[in-house]
Every structure is written in C-alpha cells, then in structure tokens.
Design a protein around this motif. Structure first.
Motif, PDB file in Angstrom:
ATOM      1  N   UNK A 155      13.135  20.781 -17.942  1.00  0.00           N
ATOM      2  CA  UNK A 155      12.331  19.807 -17.190  1.00  0.00           C
ATOM      3  C   UNK A 155      12.841  18.383 -17.336  1.00  0.00           C
ATOM      4  N   UNK A 156      13.767  18.171 -18.281  1.00  0.00           N
ATOM      5  CA  UNK A 156      14.199  16.804 -18.558  1.00  0.00           C
ATOM      6  C   UNK A 156      14.877  16.126 -17.367  1.00  0.00           C
ATOM      7  N   UNK A 157      15.776  16.798 -16.639  1.00  0.00           N
ATOM      8  CA  UNK A 157      16.384  16.121 -15.470  1.00  0.00           C
ATOM      9  C   UNK A 157      15.350  15.656 -14.439  1.00  0.00           C
ATOM     10  N   UNK A 158      14.382  16.490 -14.190  1.00  0.00           N
ATOM     11  CA  UNK A 158      13.346  16.099 -13.231  1.00  0.00           C
ATOM     12  C   UNK A 158      12.509  14.959 -13.769  1.00  0.00           C
ATOM     13  N   UNK A 159      12.213  14.990 -15.089  1.00  0.00           N
ATOM     14  CA  UNK A 159      11.452  13.893 -15.701  1.00  0.00           C
ATOM     15  C   UNK A 159      12.227  12.586 -15.619  1.00  0.00           C
ATOM     16  N   UNK A 160      13.513  12.650 -15.890  1.00  0.00           N
ATOM     17  CA  UNK A 160      14.338  11.436 -15.817  1.00  0.00           C
ATOM     18  C   UNK A 160      14.368  10.877 -14.400  1.00  0.00           C
ATOM     19  N   UNK A 161      14.521  11.765 -13.445  1.00  0.00           N
ATOM     20  CA  UNK A 161      14.531  11.323 -12.055  1.00  0.00           C
ATOM     21  C   UNK A 161      13.193  10.692 -11.673  1.00  0.00           C
ATOM     22  N   UNK A 162      12.092  11.316 -12.121  1.00  0.00           N
ATOM     23  CA  UNK A 162      10.763  10.777 -11.803  1.00  0.00           C
ATOM     24  C   UNK A 162      10.557   9.416 -12.447  1.00  0.00           C
ATOM     25  N   UNK A 163      10.987   9.273 -13.709  1.00  0.00           N
ATOM     26  CA  UNK A 163      10.838   7.978 -14.388  1.00  0.00           C
ATOM     27  C   UNK A 163      11.666   6.895 -13.697  1.00  0.00           C
ATOM     28  N   UNK A 164      12.840   7.241 -13.241  1.00  0.00           N
ATOM     29  CA  UNK A 164      13.662   6.275 -12.502  1.00  0.00           C
ATOM     30  C   UNK A 164      12.964   5.850 -11.205  1.00  0.00           C
ATOM     31  N   UNK A 165      12.390   6.827 -10.535  1.00  0.00           N
ATOM     32  CA  UNK A 165      11.661   6.497  -9.306  1.00  0.00           C
ATOM     33  C   UNK A 165      10.480   5.585  -9.588  1.00  0.00           C
ATOM     34  N   UNK A 166       9.784   5.852 -10.696  1.00  0.00           N
ATOM     35  CA  UNK A 166       8.636   5.006 -11.053  1.00  0.00           C
ATOM     36  C   UNK A 166       9.087   3.584 -11.327  1.00  0.00           C
ATOM     37  N   UNK A 167      10.180   3.422 -12.103  1.00  0.00           N
ATOM     38  CA  UNK A 167      10.688   2.075 -12.391  1.00  0.00           C
ATOM     39  C   UNK A 167      11.122   1.368 -11.117  1.00  0.00           C
ATOM     40  N   UNK A 198      10.022   1.884  -8.061  1.00  0.00           N
ATOM     41  CA  UNK A 198       8.842   1.524  -7.269  1.00  0.00           C
ATOM     42  C   UNK A 198       8.097   0.351  -7.875  1.00  0.00           C
ATOM     43  N   UNK A 199       7.990   0.316  -9.214  1.00  0.00           N
ATOM     44  CA  UNK A 199       7.306  -0.814  -9.847  1.00  0.00           C
ATOM     45  C   UNK A 199       8.056  -2.111  -9.598  1.00  0.00           C
ATOM     46  N   UNK A 200       9.378  -2.019  -9.624  1.00  0.00           N
ATOM     47  CA  UNK A 200      10.176  -3.220  -9.356  1.00  0.00           C
ATOM     48  C   UNK A 200       9.963  -3.710  -7.928  1.00  0.00           C
ATOM     49  N   UNK A 230       0.836  -1.211   0.000  1.00  0.00           N
ATOM     50  CA  UNK A 230       0.000   0.000   0.000  1.00  0.00           C
ATOM     51  C   UNK A 230       0.865   1.252   0.000  1.00  0.00           C
ATOM     52  N   UNK A 231       1.910   1.242   0.796  1.00  0.00           N
ATOM     53  CA  UNK A 231       2.802   2.410   0.839  1.00  0.00           C
ATOM     54  C   UNK A 231       3.512   2.624  -0.492  1.00  0.00           C
ATOM     55  N   UNK A 232       3.993   1.531  -1.079  1.00  0.00           N
ATOM     56  CA  UNK A 232       4.663   1.645  -2.377  1.00  0.00           C
ATOM     57  C   UNK A 232       3.705   2.138  -3.451  1.00  0.00           C
ATOM     58  N   UNK A 233       2.462   1.662  -3.428  1.00  0.00           N
ATOM     59  CA  UNK A 233       1.475   2.104  -4.421  1.00  0.00           C
ATOM     60  C   UNK A 233       1.161   3.589  -4.258  1.00  0.00           C
ATOM     61  N   UNK A 234       1.118   4.049  -3.019  1.00  0.00           N
ATOM     62  CA  UNK A 234       0.889   5.478  -2.815  1.00  0.00           C
ATOM     63  C   UNK A 234       2.059   6.300  -3.360  1.00  0.00           C
ATOM     64  N   UNK A 235       3.275   5.844  -3.093  1.00  0.00           N
ATOM     65  CA  UNK A 235       4.436   6.559  -3.628  1.00  0.00           C
ATOM     66  C   UNK A 235       4.443   6.521  -5.149  1.00  0.00           C
ATOM     67  N   UNK A 236       4.066   5.354  -5.719  1.00  0.00           N
ATOM     68  CA  UNK A 236       4.025   5.241  -7.184  1.00  0.00           C
ATOM     69  C   UNK A 236       2.999   6.212  -7.766  1.00  0.00           C
ATOM     70  N   UNK A 237       1.823   6.313  -7.131  1.00  0.00           N
ATOM     71  CA  UNK A 237       0.798   7.226  -7.622  1.00  0.00           C
ATOM     72  C   UNK A 237       1.285   8.671  -7.555  1.00  0.00           C
ATOM     73  N   UNK A 238       1.995   8.988  -6.487  1.00  0.00           N
ATOM     74  CA  UNK A 238       2.522  10.347  -6.340  1.00  0.00           C
ATOM     75  C   UNK A 238       3.545  10.656  -7.439  1.00  0.00           C
ATOM     76  N   UNK A 239       4.454   9.709  -7.687  1.00  0.00           N
ATOM     77  CA  UNK A 239       5.455   9.928  -8.730  1.00  0.00           C
ATOM     78  C   UNK A 239       4.807   9.984 -10.104  1.00  0.00           C
TER      79      UNK A 239
END
Length: 524
Positions: free
Chosen positions: A398-410, A412-414, A363-372
């Motif tokens: 905005x690209x550095x922030x987008x890259x960081x967000x995409x990394x966080x999403x990957x 969290x999904x893992x 549940x916590x990971x899903x909340x973080x994933x939704x936020x990212x």
C-alpha cells in the motif's frame, strides 16, 4: 341462433364468410402494425429532437438562466415522454399485434379442418345418392324389359299361328324379366332407405355439428377482436399517468421561468466592479490666440470648468500627447472588449468575475482535497489491518499508493493556499486603505527617467480610476486620481483633475483606494 339448423344449406356462403372473417382479422393486424411503427418512429424522432437541442457543453459552461434551465427540464420531460411512446409501441407489438398474428394462424388451421369435415360429409352423402340413383335406374330399366316380355308373351299367346315352344319361351322370358325387376325393386328400396337415413344424419347431425364448430370459431374470432381493441386502448391508458407527470413537469418548468432572476444572473455574470467613466475635460486650443478686445475675447474655459476652477479644481490639461479624447472601445458600455489572455489566477478578469472564478476553483480544490484525504485515511486503516493480520495482505504493497496520495494532498494544499492568497488580496482591495509613505527626504527615492514610461502613455486607452492620492510634500495639495500602482518600483501613475497624466513618487503621496476601484491592481 344456430348455423347448423338455420343455415343447413349454406355451406358455400359460410365458407366465404369465415374466410372474410380471417381476412378482416389480418387487416386489423396490419393496422396495428402500422400504428406501432408510427409510435416507434415518433419516439425515435422525439429522442433525436431532444438530443439535437440538448446542450453539448460541459456542465460548468451551462447557462444558469431560469429560461435555459426550464428549457432543459422541458427537454428531459419530452425525452421521458418519448420513452412512454416506446412503451405504447412495445405493448401494442406484444399484446395486440403478436397475439393477432398467432391467433390468425390458429384460426386458419381450425377453419380448414372444419371445412374438410363438411366436404367429406357432403361427399359421402353424394356417394349414397349416386348408389340410390343407380339402383333406381336399374329398377326402371328392368321394369321396362319386363313390360316388353309381358307384351311379347301376350302377343304370342293370342296368336293361333305361334307354336307352343315360342309361347313357352316367351313365358320363360317374362318370368325371368319379372324376377329381375323384383330384385331391382328390392335393391332400389334398400338403397333409397339407406340414402334417406344418411341424408337425415347429414342434415341433422353432421352438418349442424360442423356448422356449430364454424360458428364457435367465428364467434371466438369476434371476441378476440374485441379483446385486442381493448388491449389497443389499454396500451395508451397505461402510460397516461406517466405522460401526465411529464406534462406536469413541463408546466412546472414553465412556471420556474423567472425574468428577475435571469436579469440578476446577467449582472452577476458580467459585472466588472468598475464605475462608468467620468466627464471629459475641456481642451482649450485657443491659448495662443491674440486677445483684441472684449468683443473678440475667446473664453479660456467653458462655464463648467470655470466653476470648477473657482472651487479649487485643477487647471486645463495641456498635454495633448495624452489627450483623453483619444479613447478606445473599452471605455464605453457597448464597446468591443479586447480578448485577454487566460491566466491561472484569473487576473485577466474584472474583479467581480475574478473573485467568483477563484471561489469556484477553491471549492473544486477543496473537494479534491477531501477526496484524497478520505482515500489516505482508508489506506491507513487498511494498512493497520494488514499489519495486525499479515495473512490478509502485505502492508508494504500500500505504500506506493499512500505516497502518491500524500503527494496529491500536498499539491492540493499548495494550490489552495496560493488561490486563497489571491482571493484575499482581491477582497482586501474593496476597502479604503490609506497608505503612508516615508519622508521623501530620506534616501531611497527611486530615480525616474522622464522618458521611461512614455510608451505607456502612447496608449490611447486610459486606465480606470482605482483611487485618489494627495501630495504630502513639495507637490500642490490638490487631489489626484490613481490609475495604476506599480508595486515594487516606487512610482505610481496618476491623473490630475484637468486630465494631465504622469508618474509620481509613491512615497510623496497619501493613497486611498476607492471601493469602486476594487481589483484594479490586476492591471499592474
């Protein structure tokens, strides 16, 4: 009733009374100050008390018992109640004490002014009286001198031996003294009339006016005291509705205590999912004793074990090395449980607790994933706006922030995928799962060193039962209980019904995982 007419001659007493009135006002002011100090200290002590007993742990570590939650609600209401005591102190400080101190200073100044006017009027009247007294004494003195001159003239005028010049001189002196007495008389009469006029003005105009002002001042002081008494009470009355709500909240918190819910939480928090340990088998140490006859025969097995043997149960356990009598505390309900290392997959926890922790983590990971994910979508929208309107911003920024967000999403999904796998594996073990193994005649049966697992049986702490197995081939067909499945090495730890333990080839048996043994693979 007017002080000016009724108390025209009581200037000194009125002076004392007005001073007493101001002293009483200041005494009441001191009372209010001490009262609001008490309120402030009371509120401060209440807040310190709430702070002392409020939980200092993180929210995840908070007890979920209704009795604890109700106590925390009570502390919250008590903290609000302390706030209302601070409001009472503030109201008393501003509306009562502060007003009284300002009014006391004004009252002192006004009283001083009226008393000064009264003293000036009295001094002027005293001055007029002195002038009248001086003229009166002068008139009296001149009259006595005129009387003496009259006696002297009469004596000389009747004396035949007195000369004419003496008589004329005495007559002139009499005339002079008489004329002076007449002038003194007129002056005295004028001064007397003036004094009487001033005295009338003093007691009919000046003093009544001054005393009237003093009376008005004293009455205003009395009114002000009454108003501040009311304000003192209103400061308490204003907070009564909120205080009542605080008390109602405390009562509601008390009603929310649910003993059955708390008992259920205890079960939910500590339930392991295992069954209690079964009966210990009888260990017969008399097998090597000689049998001399029926009278000296020693029964090989207790009655209970005999009945189980007649029903096809196992024989006696002979492996004294692994005797079940040597148990550790963890077999018993109130035994001391050894501390297990904290693992990320919570495999150190019992099944029930492990599933709860895994679900909480998911549940916590899903909340973080939704936020990212929301942040990524917002950045993409902003990037589209920048691309369409370059004057608003640079899309590449905005690209550095987008890259960081995409990394966080990957990431969290893992993590979610990994934890979902652990949760699914743990849940699947609740069901009966018969496992068929390949024919042992086929190659691939693992070679087993008979001493390879001896160190595991040296542990006096028996593993819990997680299922049953039945031999498929050269072993006897009686059931055995499963203690441990060694995933990947081809061997399974088993215990016969007589208590004997050992490792058997996994492919030689049919295994059924019992429902009450769910999650026991965590001991592998």
């Amino acid at each position: 009733m007017s002080w000016g007419t009724e108390l025209w001659d009581q200037f000194d007493n009125l002076e004392k009374h007005t001073q007493w009135g101001i002293d009483f006002l200041e005494r009441y002011s001191k009372f209010v100050k001490e009262r609001l100090d008490i309120e402030q200290n009371y509120a401060k002590q209440l807040r310190n008390l709430v702070k002392k007993y409020c939980p200092k742990r993180s929210k995840d570590e908070e007890p979920r018992f209704t009795s604890c939650l109700s106590f925390y609600s009570l502390l919250s209401e008590l903290n609000d109640y302390a706030g209302q005591r601070e409001v009472v102190a503030e109201e008393m400080g501003n509306r009562v004490y502060g007003e009284l101190m300002r009014y006391s200073q004004d009252l002192k100044g006004e009283r001083k002014h009226h008393l000064q006017e009264g003293r000036k009027a009295q001094q002027y009247l005293d001055q007029c009286w002195k002038q009248m007294e001086n003229s009166k004494r002068k008139f009296e003195r001149e009259c006595r001198e005129a009387e003496k001159a009259q006696l002297t003239y009469d004596r000389l005028d009747n004396d035949i031996n007195a000369t004419k010049s003496e008589v004329e001189k005495a007559k002139a002196q009499l005339y002079l003294r008489t004329h002076t007495a007449d002038e003194s008389k007129n002056e005295y009469a004028a001064q007397l009339q003036s004094f009487n006029s001033e005295q009338w003005k003093h007691f009919n105009n000046a003093i009544p006016h001054i005393f009237k002002n003093l009376q008005d001042m004293d009455e205003r002081r009395t009114v002000k005291l009454g108003e501040t008494y009311r304000s003192f009470a209103e400061a308490e009355r204003r907070v009564i509705p909120i205080v009542s709500k605080c008390l109602d909240g405390m009562v509601s918190a008390a009603k929310a205590v649910d003993e059955r819910r708390d008992s259920a939480i205890v079960v939910e928090s500590f339930k392991s999912g295992f069954e209690p340990p079964g009966d210990f088998p009888f260990e017969d140490f008399s097998q090597n004793l000689s049998r001399t006859g029926s009278d000296g025969t020693i029964s090989n097995t207790p009655k209970g074990d005999k009945e189980r043997e007649r029903d096809g149960g196992p024989g006696l356990r002979t492996d004294n090395k692994h005797a079940m009598s040597r148990t550790k505390n963890k077999l018993w309900l109130f035994g001391k449980k050894p501390k297990a290392p904290s693992l990320e997959d919570f495999s150190h926890l019992p099944p029930e607790q492990r599933r709860k922790k895994l679900q909480q983590k998911l549940d916590e990971l899903n909340r973080e994933l939704q936020k990212e994910t929301d942040q990524r979508d917002a950045l993409n929208k902003m990037k589209d706006v920048y691309e369409k309107n370059p004057q608003m911003g640079d899309p590449s920024s905005l690209q550095p922030k987008l890259s960081e967000t995409n990394c966080n999403i990957q990431r969290l999904r893992s993590e979610i995928h990994k934890n979902e796998g652990s949760y699914t594996d743990d849940t699947n073990q609740e069901h009966h799962t018969p496992l068929r193994r390949p024919n042992p005649s086929q190659p691939g049966l693992p070679n087993h060193d008979p001493h390879e697992f001896d160190d595991e049986f040296d542990d006096d702490d028996p593993l819990p039962v997680i299922g049953h197995c039945k031999a498929l081939y050269s072993f006897d067909g009686k059931k055995k209980t499963i203690q441990n499945r060694r995933i990947g090495d081809g061997w399974t730890r088993a215990r016969k019904q007589n208590g004997e333990e050992g490792y058997i080839p996994t492919s030689y048996v049919e295994i059924t995982i019992e429902r009450h043994g769910k999650g026991a693979v965590t001991y592998i």
